[in-house]
Scaffold this active site. Sequence first.
Site, PDB file in Angstrom:
ATOM      1  N   HIS A 134      -8.168  14.545   2.643  1.00  0.00           N
ATOM      2  CA  HIS A 134      -7.452  13.515   3.303  1.00  0.00           C
ATOM      3  C   HIS A 134      -6.238  13.336   3.197  1.00  0.00           C
ATOM      4  CE1 HIS A 134      -8.575  12.114  -0.743  1.00  0.00           C
ATOM      5  NE2 HIS A 134      -7.572  11.269  -0.686  1.00  0.00           N
ATOM      6  N   HIS A 169      -2.692  11.056   2.956  1.00  0.00           N
ATOM      7  CA  HIS A 169      -2.126   9.593   2.734  1.00  0.00           C
ATOM      8  C   HIS A 169      -0.785   9.549   3.552  1.00  0.00           C
ATOM      9  CE1 HIS A 169      -4.334   8.587  -0.983  1.00  0.00           C
ATOM     10  NE2 HIS A 169      -4.378   9.785  -0.899  1.00  0.00           N
TER      11      HIS A 169
END
Length: 169
Positions: free
Chosen positions: A155, A157
């Site tokens: 993922h 940020h």
Amino acid sequence: MSEGMSRSSGSRPPPAAAAAAGGSGVRLAVLASHFSQSSHLASEKEAALAADPSDGPTIFDKILRKEIPSQVVYEDEKTLAFRDISPQAPVHIIIIPKVKDGLSRLTKAEERHVEVMGHLLYAAKIIAKQEKLDDGFRIIINDGPNGCQSVYHLHIHLLGGCQMNWPPG
């Protein structure tokens, strides 16, 4: 996250503004904010060290299946983006691939992942524009325990809405 990076949600004045307001109560509030940030950094590190670095199901899988609610800010055929529940900046969005395909962390990336990884970055650009981060933003990918990765589903940020400092971490 960098200790110098603003962790406020926009409701607390920056330390310089607080100091300019004067008074010992203000100074105590500024000191308390630094201690709470240190405590928060410690808990992030602890979570990363306690995380199971496996390719198994994660909380992100539950978010993708809508089993856990999230504040979705962007979705397309390959990615889902939602607000972080513990924001480290006024804007803190998590961008994930909808299909994990072995991408539990960046070091697991293979040539077959090039397209989806590029798509994640392009989605970050679209989301930054949508969030009006015209003055800039930061992209972070944590990898492994030393990189403070706590969820083993690759993922990104996306952080913004404040002045970032350098160096991070």
